[in-house]
Motif scaffolding. Sequence first.
Motif, short mmCIF file in Angstrom:
data_model
loop_
_atom_site.label_atom_id
_atom_site.label_comp_id
_atom_site.label_asym_id
_atom_site.label_seq_id
_atom_site.Cartn_x
_atom_site.Cartn_y
_atom_site.Cartn_z
N PRO A 204 -7.56 4.60 22.91
CA PRO A 204 -7.97 4.84 21.67
C PRO A 204 -6.68 4.39 20.83
O PRO A 204 -5.71 4.34 21.31
N SER A 205 -7.09 3.53 19.80
CA SER A 205 -5.95 3.16 18.72
C SER A 205 -6.29 3.89 17.41
O SER A 205 -7.09 4.33 16.95
N ARG A 206 -5.23 3.69 16.57
CA ARG A 206 -4.81 4.24 15.35
C ARG A 206 -5.83 3.96 14.65
O ARG A 206 -6.50 2.56 14.40
N GLN A 207 -6.36 4.79 13.49
CA GLN A 207 -7.37 4.28 12.49
C GLN A 207 -6.79 4.75 11.11
O GLN A 207 -6.24 5.51 11.02
N ASP A 208 -6.97 3.84 10.07
CA ASP A 208 -6.42 4.13 8.74
C ASP A 208 -7.61 3.72 7.77
O ASP A 208 -7.91 2.55 7.36
N ARG A 209 -8.49 4.84 7.72
CA ARG A 209 -9.73 4.87 6.59
C ARG A 209 -9.31 4.75 5.29
O ARG A 209 -10.22 4.27 4.39
N SER A 210 -7.92 4.79 4.99
CA SER A 210 -7.60 4.55 3.55
C SER A 210 -7.41 2.91 3.30
O SER A 210 -7.44 2.74 2.00
N LEU A 211 -7.46 2.18 4.20
CA LEU A 211 -7.44 0.72 4.03
C LEU A 211 -9.04 0.40 3.68
O LEU A 211 -9.92 0.90 3.87
N HIS A 212 -9.08 -0.85 2.94
CA HIS A 212 -10.27 -1.31 2.60
C HIS A 212 -10.26 -2.94 3.00
O HIS A 212 -9.26 -3.75 2.89
N VAL A 213 -11.52 -3.44 2.88
CA VAL A 213 -11.81 -4.83 3.40
C VAL A 213 -11.61 -5.64 2.02
O VAL A 213 -12.56 -5.26 1.10
#
Length: 490
Positions: A204-213
């Motif tokens: 499992p790897s880190r997620q950062d939902r604060s980032l955007h595309v």
Amino acid sequence: MTDHLTGTVAAAATRAAYALRWPALFVILAAEVMDLLDALITSIAGPTIVRDLGGGETLIQWLAAGYTIAMASGLLIGGRLGDIYGRRRMFLLGMAGFTLMSLACALAQSPEMLVGFRILQGLVGAVMLPQGLGLIKEMFPPEEIAAAFGAFGPIMGLSAVGGPILAGFLVDADLFGWAWRTIFAINIPIGLAAIAAGLKVLPPSRQDRSLHVDLTSAMVASAAMALLIYPLIQGRELGWPAWCFVMEAAGLAMFGLFAVIERRRDRAGLPTLVTPTLFGKRAFTGGLLTGMALFGSLMGMSIVFTLFVQYGLGYSPFRAGLAGIAQAVGMVIGFVAAQPLNQKLGRTLMQGGLVLTLAGYAAFVLTLSLAGDGVRIWAMSPSLVVMGLGLGLTMAPFFDLVLAGVDDKESGSASGALTSVQQLGGAFGIAVLGTVFFHVLDGSSAGTRVGAFRDAASVSMWVGAGLVVVAFALTYLLPLRAREDAALGH
């Protein structure tokens, strides 16, 4: 207490990831192999596809360039998607999409359908590929990173040897009456096996939902690539109308617009497509430019060689695949020889490889000139070995040098941008060298068919050699050694 528990869980997860790092690496390498095979095998099968579906000479270029343009465009977003949603998840979704699009390519019934599915295959591949480099940086401790990247060399070299041979065999064997379609169908069992293994061994790897595309910048970059490559491929066939040159200028202008948009978004605190801090690192920016020239020459040379041996010398697809063994073997030897020298020599090793590659190009052209219409593969093989050896020595330290100074938080963006430029360079090389090849062929005054194709191959190879010279000059933007660069934080 909560912080301590969180830290304990994170440490345990890290140890588990390290324990499975080598099996996980092979899953990542499977994705690289699938991409490499799909980049190489269509040139071998191209003449057969044209005879079956139609589409003319430019179809051969579009089968490769359409895939690489789409991948180059998608990779800019693909790396960031891994940062947001987790690299493991995006890797597996990309692998599933790549496998499905391989099946669609195998079932295509027209040139337009096949190119369209190739473009979609490139887009989903762009979700898959950049996650691999990021996962490696997450899984491996610093002292093993070089060994992990070094594993790419032999695997990619073996793929370069076996891929064209396998493609030629499958096309000639005409298994189940599928002929060229089997070169895409072969991805299906590989993809399914990689997905099954990945579910078990990828951490499992880190997620950062604060980032955007940054979709706006992605669309601008994609448009710039298409505007640049499309007229290079279609212009010769259409007689170079004025709009071709207008599109080229617009493509360059769009790249400039992309840079302006990214800077403005960064100043406004908005998400960007490529992490701006990366461009303050000379190793990274130098690597982008070097990779553009290097992979442009490599992919362009590959399609020129295939066109020459199949159309000019009349080789079957299988024999054409065998013809490339000398270069692929040289590449494997170069990769293996480079491993103990990589950390010590760094940039010098890469420069030495480029000099050998240039010598291989020159020797190939000289061989064609001396052998005349009677040229055979045994006569070309020594120059191909030298060419492959040089490429192996060049590419072994490349990724390590470019990514050494990239921070963990930048790895997804850096991987996407680097691989995107690699693909764009390949599309550019295919477009330019392929167009030069057919242009010289049309205007050749040679009295024989072999002579005309020999002239076309020689001029195209000199253009490829020019790109190698450009790559050599650009290596001075890279650090002397990767570890020094990482230590200095550049």
